[in-house]
Design a protein around this motif. Structure first.
Motif, mmCIF file in Angstrom:
data_model
loop_
_atom_site.group_PDB
_atom_site.id
_atom_site.type_symbol
_atom_site.label_atom_id
_atom_site.label_comp_id
_atom_site.label_asym_id
_atom_site.label_seq_id
_atom_site.Cartn_x
_atom_site.Cartn_y
_atom_site.Cartn_z
ATOM 1 N N GLN A 1 -3.217 -8.283 -0.411
ATOM 2 C CA GLN A 1 -2.492 -7.522 -1.763
ATOM 3 C C GLN A 1 -3.144 -7.087 -2.503
ATOM 4 O O GLN A 1 -2.918 -5.976 -3.278
ATOM 5 C CB GLN A 1 -1.680 -8.769 -2.329
ATOM 6 C CG GLN A 1 -0.502 -8.515 -3.316
ATOM 7 C CD GLN A 1 0.368 -7.521 -3.073
ATOM 8 O OE1 GLN A 1 1.359 -8.179 -2.523
ATOM 9 N NE2 GLN A 1 0.455 -6.262 -3.718
ATOM 10 N N ASP B 1 -2.645 -2.968 -3.734
ATOM 11 C CA ASP B 1 -2.659 -2.388 -5.413
ATOM 12 C C ASP B 1 -3.777 -1.461 -5.603
ATOM 13 O O ASP B 1 -3.502 -0.524 -6.290
ATOM 14 C CB ASP B 1 -2.828 -3.929 -6.236
ATOM 15 C CG ASP B 1 -1.697 -4.609 -6.170
ATOM 16 O OD1 ASP B 1 -0.676 -4.222 -5.691
ATOM 17 O OD2 ASP B 1 -1.821 -5.819 -6.617
ATOM 18 N N GLY C 1 5.146 -0.421 -7.311
ATOM 19 C CA GLY C 1 4.189 -1.440 -6.916
ATOM 20 C C GLY C 1 4.719 -1.867 -5.679
ATOM 21 O O GLY C 1 6.104 -2.092 -5.218
ATOM 22 N N ARG D 1 4.804 -5.382 -2.863
ATOM 23 C CA ARG D 1 4.674 -6.764 -2.954
ATOM 24 C C ARG D 1 4.830 -7.362 -1.485
ATOM 25 O O ARG D 1 5.914 -7.237 -0.741
ATOM 26 C CB ARG D 1 5.833 -7.579 -3.829
ATOM 27 C CG ARG D 1 5.746 -9.160 -3.673
ATOM 28 C CD ARG D 1 6.586 -9.633 -4.790
ATOM 29 N NE ARG D 1 7.771 -9.405 -4.466
ATOM 30 C CZ ARG D 1 8.798 -10.127 -3.515
ATOM 31 N NH1 ARG D 1 8.345 -11.050 -2.927
ATOM 32 N NH2 ARG D 1 10.077 -9.654 -3.522
#
Length: 221
Positions: free
Chosen positions: A121, A125, A193, A195
């Motif tokens: 993760q 990002d 973004g 997830r």
């Protein structure tokens, strides 16, 4: 020059061979920065494609179903890139089509821990923040076969052999490259973004006897 008919019925001209992204800036500047792909003559096209003949052109944003699929497709590639940064020996599989989420299958060779997922993760990002340009190259099937063999991409090689076309495309961002027909966004920074939601066990092509893969699933934060 060639004639382009826009959704409002107006006609404009552009130089033959103009890329769709450049045509967008000239013909519909209000949509140029929002467009993620285009419909040209009834077919979905990458903004890197060139206009070669008279046609109808409709720019599509992420709000359109086709545009949303392009965004999810790019997101799947970014997740694969993030996983490969941590597991360089991972073999690329495919990104199965799914509604409202994105997926990518990889062969990593072991189960993942919660710590692994957190690290992936972080890399996801980071890749978005790096705003890496997404570039496309065309290869002959023979060139693509040699390229995949050298990289040890045995699953992608199987996909290549099923493609009935003399040339194929490869999309690259940063150190990551993938055999893919697209379309894709222009850079990783265009993504919202991401997830990661889960990692599931699966098999190649859903064959019970096939290679065991991990399916990375995600959505937008």
């Amino acid at each position: 020059m060639i004639r382009i008919r826009l959704p409002d019925g107006s006609e404009r001209t552009v130089v033959r061979g103009t890329r769709l992204r450049e045509a967008a800036r000239t013909l519909q500047p209000e949509l140029a920065d929002l467009a993620v792909c285009a419909e040209v003559g009834g077919a979905l096209r990458d903004l890197r494609d060139r206009l070669e003949e008279d046609c109808r052109m409709t720019l599509l944003t992420a709000a359109a179903p086709e545009g949303a699929r392009v965004v999810r497709h790019t997101a799947a590639h970014v997740v694969a890139q993030a996983a490969r940064r941590l597991f360089p020996a991972a073999t690329l599989g495919r990104d199965p089509i799914a509604e409202n989420l994105f997926q990518y299958d990889l062969e990593i060779g072991r189960a993942l821990t919660e710590d692994d997922l957190e690290r992936i993760q972080v890399e996801v990002d980071r890749i978005i923040a790096e705003d890496l340009p997404i570039e496309r190259d065309s290869l002959s099937k023979g060139e693509a076969r040699t390229w995949l063999i050298r990289r040890g991409e045995v699953l992608k090689l199987e996909i290549l052999e099923r493609i009935d076309a003399p040339t194929v495309t490869v999309y690259s961002h940063g150190e990551f490259s993938d055999l893919c027909s697209g379309p894709h966004l222009q850079s990783t920074g265009r993504l919202p973004g991401i997830r990661l939601t889960s990692v599931e066990e699966t098999t190649w092509q859903n064959d019970p006897g096939g290679e065991r893969l991990l399916r990375f699933c995600g959505t937008f934060a």
